[in-house]
Every structure is written in C-alpha cells, then in structure tokens.
Design a protein around this motif. Sequence first.
Motif, PDB file in Angstrom:
ATOM      1  N   GLN A   1      14.414   5.551   4.226  1.00 14.42           N
ATOM      2  CA  GLN A   1      13.079   6.023   3.869  1.00 14.42           C
ATOM      3  C   GLN A   1      12.012   5.189   4.582  1.00 14.42           C
ATOM      4  O   GLN A   1      11.027   5.729   5.105  1.00 14.42           O
ATOM      5  N   GLY A   2      12.208   3.872   4.594  1.00 13.70           N
ATOM      6  CA  GLY A   2      11.263   3.017   5.286  1.00 13.70           C
ATOM      7  C   GLY A   2      11.205   3.325   6.775  1.00 13.70           C
ATOM      8  O   GLY A   2      10.125   3.327   7.386  1.00 13.70           O
ATOM      9  N   PHE A   3      12.359   3.602   7.368  1.00 10.00           N
ATOM     10  CA  PHE A   3      12.419   3.944   8.792  1.00 10.00           C
ATOM     11  C   PHE A   3      11.670   5.247   9.060  1.00 10.00           C
ATOM     12  O   PHE A   3      10.925   5.360  10.041  1.00 10.00           O
ATOM     13  N   ALA A   4      11.863   6.239   8.197  1.00 11.71           N
ATOM     14  CA  ALA A   4      11.179   7.523   8.374  1.00 11.71           C
ATOM     15  C   ALA A   4       9.665   7.359   8.259  1.00 11.71           C
ATOM     16  O   ALA A   4       8.899   7.957   9.024  1.00 11.71           O
ATOM     17  N   ILE A   5       9.230   6.537   7.326  1.00 11.03           N
ATOM     18  CA  ILE A   5       7.792   6.318   7.117  1.00 11.03           C
ATOM     19  C   ILE A   5       7.161   5.633   8.325  1.00 11.03           C
ATOM     20  O   ILE A   5       6.100   6.042   8.802  1.00 11.03           O
TER      21      ILE A   5
ATOM     22  N   PHE B   1       4.340   8.770   0.213  1.00 13.30           N
ATOM     23  CA  PHE B   1       4.398   9.732  -0.894  1.00 13.30           C
ATOM     24  C   PHE B   1       5.281  10.915  -0.534  1.00 13.30           C
ATOM     25  O   PHE B   1       6.121  11.353  -1.332  1.00 13.30           O
ATOM     26  N   ILE B   2       5.113  11.448   0.674  1.00 11.02           N
ATOM     27  CA  ILE B   2       5.866  12.625   1.099  1.00 11.02           C
ATOM     28  C   ILE B   2       7.337  12.274   1.326  1.00 11.02           C
ATOM     29  O   ILE B   2       8.242  12.986   0.871  1.00 11.02           O
ATOM     30  N   VAL B   3       7.575  11.181   2.032  1.00 13.20           N
ATOM     31  CA  VAL B   3       8.956  10.796   2.333  1.00 13.20           C
ATOM     32  C   VAL B   3       9.743  10.524   1.058  1.00 13.20           C
ATOM     33  O   VAL B   3      10.886  10.991   0.906  1.00 13.20           O
ATOM     34  N   THR B   4       9.162   9.773   0.143  1.00 13.62           N
ATOM     35  CA  THR B   4       9.894   9.424  -1.081  1.00 13.62           C
ATOM     36  C   THR B   4       9.958  10.589  -2.063  1.00 13.62           C
ATOM     37  O   THR B   4      10.869  10.640  -2.886  1.00 13.62           O
ATOM     38  N   LEU B   5       9.003  11.512  -1.968  1.00 16.06           N
ATOM     39  CA  LEU B   5       9.109  12.741  -2.765  1.00 16.06           C
ATOM     40  C   LEU B   5      10.316  13.542  -2.308  1.00 16.06           C
ATOM     41  O   LEU B   5      11.094  14.056  -3.129  1.00 16.06           O
ATOM     42  N   ALA B   6      10.487  13.627  -0.978  1.00 11.64           N
ATOM     43  CA  ALA B   6      11.684  14.277  -0.437  1.00 11.64           C
ATOM     44  C   ALA B   6      12.930  13.476  -0.805  1.00 11.64           C
ATOM     45  O   ALA B   6      13.974  14.044  -1.169  1.00 11.64           O
ATOM     46  N   GLY B   7      12.820  12.145  -0.727  1.00 15.52           N
ATOM     47  CA  GLY B   7      13.944  11.292  -1.088  1.00 15.52           C
ATOM     48  C   GLY B   7      14.361  11.466  -2.537  1.00 15.52           C
ATOM     49  O   GLY B   7      15.554  11.390  -2.866  1.00 15.52           O
TER      50      GLY B   7
ATOM     51  N   PHE C   1      11.066  -1.266   1.550  1.00 17.07           N
ATOM     52  CA  PHE C   1      11.655  -0.047   0.977  1.00 17.07           C
ATOM     53  C   PHE C   1      13.160  -0.214   0.769  1.00 17.07           C
ATOM     54  O   PHE C   1      13.729   0.355  -0.177  1.00 17.07           O
ATOM     55  N   GLY C   2      13.800  -0.987   1.639  1.00 21.19           N
ATOM     56  CA  GLY C   2      15.222  -1.274   1.436  1.00 21.19           C
ATOM     57  C   GLY C   2      15.461  -2.054   0.160  1.00 21.19           C
ATOM     58  O   GLY C   2      16.388  -1.749  -0.605  1.00 21.19           O
ATOM     59  N   LEU C   3      14.634  -3.078  -0.086  1.00 22.89           N
ATOM     60  CA  LEU C   3      14.761  -3.865  -1.317  1.00 22.89           C
ATOM     61  C   LEU C   3      14.513  -3.002  -2.549  1.00 22.89           C
ATOM     62  O   LEU C   3      15.186  -3.154  -3.572  1.00 22.89           O
ATOM     63  N   CYS C   4      13.548  -2.099  -2.449  1.00 18.48           N
ATOM     64  CA  CYS C   4      13.263  -1.210  -3.586  1.00 18.48           C
ATOM     65  C   CYS C   4      14.467  -0.319  -3.881  1.00 18.48           C
ATOM     66  O   CYS C   4      14.832  -0.112  -5.039  1.00 18.48           O
ATOM     67  N   GLY C   5      15.087   0.211  -2.832  1.00 15.78           N
ATOM     68  CA  GLY C   5      16.293   1.026  -3.019  1.00 15.78           C
ATOM     69  C   GLY C   5      17.446   0.221  -3.583  1.00 15.78           C
ATOM     70  O   GLY C   5      18.203   0.709  -4.437  1.00 15.78           O
ATOM     71  N   LEU C   6      17.582  -1.013  -3.117  1.00 13.75           N
ATOM     72  CA  LEU C   6      18.639  -1.897  -3.621  1.00 13.75           C
ATOM     73  C   LEU C   6      18.468  -2.151  -5.117  1.00 13.75           C
ATOM     74  O   LEU C   6      19.444  -2.082  -5.886  1.00 13.75           O
TER      75      LEU C   6
ATOM     76  N   GLY D   1       0.794  -1.220   0.000  1.00 11.47           N
ATOM     77  CA  GLY D   1       0.000   0.000   0.000  1.00 11.47           C
ATOM     78  C   GLY D   1       0.821   1.262   0.000  1.00 11.47           C
ATOM     79  O   GLY D   1       0.312   2.340   0.333  1.00 11.47           O
ATOM     80  N   GLY D   2       2.111   1.173  -0.373  1.00 13.26           N
ATOM     81  CA  GLY D   2       2.980   2.338  -0.396  1.00 13.26           C
ATOM     82  C   GLY D   2       3.288   2.797  -1.805  1.00 13.26           C
ATOM     83  O   GLY D   2       2.690   2.348  -2.786  1.00 13.26           O
ATOM     84  N   ILE D   3       4.233   3.692  -1.913  1.00 14.29           N
ATOM     85  CA  ILE D   3       4.710   4.204  -3.203  1.00 14.29           C
ATOM     86  C   ILE D   3       6.132   4.688  -2.985  1.00 14.29           C
ATOM     87  O   ILE D   3       6.504   5.086  -1.867  1.00 14.29           O
ATOM     88  N   ASP D   4       6.961   4.648  -4.019  1.00 11.94           N
ATOM     89  CA  ASP D   4       8.342   5.132  -3.905  1.00 11.94           C
ATOM     90  C   ASP D   4       8.658   5.987  -5.129  1.00 11.94           C
ATOM     91  O   ASP D   4       8.871   5.470  -6.230  1.00 11.94           O
ATOM     92  N   LEU D   5       8.662   7.286  -4.919  1.00 14.85           N
ATOM     93  CA  LEU D   5       8.930   8.233  -6.003  1.00 14.85           C
ATOM     94  C   LEU D   5      10.420   8.519  -6.176  1.00 14.85           C
ATOM     95  O   LEU D   5      10.791   9.286  -7.060  1.00 14.85           O
ATOM     96  N   SER D   6      11.252   7.901  -5.359  1.00 18.84           N
ATOM     97  CA  SER D   6      12.680   8.235  -5.376  1.00 18.84           C
ATOM     98  C   SER D   6      13.507   7.326  -6.284  1.00 18.84           C
ATOM     99  O   SER D   6      14.702   7.580  -6.477  1.00 18.84           O
TER     100      SER D   6
END
Length: 341
Positions: free
Chosen positions: A126-130, A138-144, A240-245, A80-85
């Motif tokens: 990012q996952g930790f911040a969320i 949306f906000i965290v990854t927009l900043a990311g 979110f870590g896997l997505c960044g990886l 249910g998340g999103i990653d704009l980064s």
Amino acid sequence: MTKVEALPDLAHPGGGLLATLFRFQSLFGLVLVFIAAVVYSPSKNGELVFLDSGNLFNVVRSMSEIGILAVGMTLVILIGGIDLSVGSVLGLASVGSAVLLTENDLGLVPAVLTVLAIGLGFGLLQGFAITSFGIQAFIVTLAGMQIARGLARIWSGGQGVSITYGDGPGQAPETFSLLGERTFNGLVPIPALIFLVVAALAVVLLRVSAFSRHVYAIGGNEKAARLSGVPVKRVKIIVFGLCGLLAALAGIVHAGQLNFGGPNDGAMYELDAIAAVVIGGTSLMGGRGSVVGTVGGALLVGVLRNILGLNNVDSNVQLLVIGLVIVLAAGLQRLRPASVS
C-alpha cells in the motif's frame, strides 16, 4: 531555518502549560473520565464495581486490539496519511492464524511469522502504491480494505474457522491459547501486556531515532522535508508497512482471545483506531502528536464504554456520547495555537 531543522521541537516539543495541555489532552481527559466513572460507579457488596481490579484490567483488555491498531495508525497520521484497511487486515490475520494452525497444521512460530509477514507485506504494498503512483492514501487503503476482506473470505471459504487445541491433526498448539489468558496471578490479561509493550516500543521509536525526525518532518511539511534530504518515499513505505504489521499482530491477538478466526472480524475497527488517535491529540494534518496521547485516547474510550455499560446505558446512547467526545477532541485541536507543537 527549514522545517527539518526545527524537527527536534516537533518530535520533542517544548514546555509551557498550554503546550502540555494540548500535547496530553487525552491523559487529562482520561483522568476526568476516570473520576466521573468512580463517582457514577454502581456498588456491589458495598464496593465500587468500576474500581474492582478485574474490571479495570478488563477495560485494558477490551481495548488492546484497538490500541495496537491505533499505535500503527498514529504513525500513519503523523506523516499526514490515513489507513482504512487495518480492520480488514486484522480479519485477514485472524483467519490466517486459524487456518494455518488448524487446517494446515503449521507450527506456532511459523504460523505467527507468516501472518505477521502478510500484514507487513500488505502495508508495504500500500505504501509503495501511494508513493509510486501518487494516489491518495485514502483511496489506496480504501481499496486495500476491500482487498484484504476479500482475501480473508476466499482463504476461509466465507466461513469462520474455529481453533481447537491439542497435539492431533487439525489442532493448534496449546501455547496459542495463552493469548486469551491472564498472568500475574490471573490478574493481567496477556493482550493488555502486548498492547502496552507495543506502545512502549513505539514511544521509544518516536523519541530516540532518526526515523522519528523524518516522520515528523514529512507530516509537518513534506516538500521541505524532501528538499532537506529526507527519504520521503522510503519513510512512507516503512510507516505503512509497520501499520500493516501491527494490524496483523492485532489479528493474531484477536484469534487467540476468541479461539476463532472470522473473515468479517475487525469490521469498523479502523474507525475506533482513528478515534483513539484523534482523542489522543494527534493532528489529522500530520506532524503533531504522540503515541502516549493515543494510548490515553484508547483508554479513555475504554473507560467511557465501561462505565456506561455498568450503568446499563443504551448502546445507541453510548455511540452518541463517544461521538461527541471525538468531536470535542478534534475541536480542541482546532483551537491549538500554531506555535504549540
């Protein structure tokens, strides 16, 4: 029965024609688009250009980076998340690969592992911040997205970094150039193989692991998952870590294909990744979808762009057509009965 108890049906939904159509809408769509591409393919020397093996593998190669990003995006959207980064992380990773290999004369393995660690760490943060501060993804990854792009520009001095190969100072190991090559008698692009391997590993992860049940549970009903003992915070951070990886891996592939790392590389790639996931039938609300569908969605977009390009269709019209396909795919999901997982 709680939501978590119903998890096997979420991760491995049941049969039925309707369920199959919705679960694999991108694959059925890919077949239809493929047939249309054959019908409308231009000919050269009496042979269809689209069906040329080199052209078909180029389709996969052209979507390999987006496909890798889309696999990571699928995991995020399933909860249910999103990653704009991810596009910016790709740019950061491409710059990092180029700088570490040339300007810092780091060996191939240490450079690749460092870049992957950066992507993993960025996603974990990012996952930790969320999860820790309750801020929407949306906000965290927009900043990311802005932070990763800024880091890429600072690291590169605002300039692209070319990659040259050799044994001397300022030159990358020749092995890195293999990312731009083809194997199996010069037919299959290496990036396409990496994409398919990543997708295969993700399919296995989402079918046989307890982690997959937690992912689907959180996307289906986060509150029920938490009450049933699912470690929601930890799972989200890992996803979110896997997505960044995977975004970092896509950046490495990008740099290897182009022999170049640029701070603006990957711009808007996050939208293409989301498009592949949506076309693949994954619900943006979370809890429903598959990596197989995402692969089909990425290839569908690749085939569509390829055949439109072969027919010299205006690039603006291409954007219009692909946009309509995304809306159609999202519309089909709205028609999906709640009983169909």
